[in-house]
Design a protein around this motif. Structure first.
Motif: not given
Length: 183
Positions: A127, A162-167
């Motif tokens: 977060d 939107d990071p869309a689950g990417r690091r």
């Protein structure tokens, strides 16, 4: 003259706005978002001195100083301009500005956009990387080094992507949108 009137009870806020509609009013607030919503023109004061007077749009798009620009979310990077290029720790951008070294570069979150060919910035873990407004905080090793060398610059970049689950998020910076300041 109203000195921080929205600290009043919530019911009074709506009535107050209706009462002053169409009336010249000096509304004092430390909240730039409130000033931008309510004011036709905004005066930014710091330490008793007028820093800039203009429409909310003027202040956002053409801030007269880093103080004024920093009233809204802003990442500050060190840079230099030479031979038609603005050199930043994370990328080099074309520019028609005159050569100058050093320069501080202000970047708004909306000025970075996702692009597969862009510089890859790392999303802060958990977060800590996401602000309440959905803006994400991104890091790059060159930014961390720059921030260690100069406390006026940001160790991270704020972006509305939107990071869309990417690091790691590849982003590009719109060269027409950067804000330049004299350090």
């Amino acid at each position: 003259l109203l000195d921080e009137p929205l600290s009043a009870d919530p019911e009074l806020r709506g009535r107050l706005r209706t009462m002053i509609a169409g009336t010249t009013t000096v509304w004092v607030t430390p909240d730039i978002a409130e000033a931008a919503v309510i004011g036709d023109r905004v005066a930014v004061l710091r330490d008793g001195r007028l820093k800039q007077l203009g429409t909310p749009q003027d202040l956002a798009e053409r801030p007269a100083s880093l103080d004024v620009a920093a009233l809204a979310p802003l990442s500050v990077l060190p840079g230099s301009i030479a031979d038609g290029s603005l050199r930043l720790p994370i990328c080099t951008l074309p520019t028609d500005r005159p050569d100058r070294d050093p320069v501080l570069v202000g970047i708004r979150p909306a000025d970075l956009r996702p692009d597969g060919d862009g510089v890859r910035l790392t999303l802060l873990a958990g977060d800590d990387g996401v602000e309440p407004d959905g803006t994400v905080r991104l890091r790059h090793p060159a930014l961390a080094r720059a921030a260690e060398a100069d406390r006026a610059v940001s160790a991270e970049v704020l972006a509305r992507v939107d990071p869309a689950g990417r690091r790691a998020v590849p982003v590009v910076l719109d060269p027409a949108r950067v804000l330049l300041f004299d350090p």
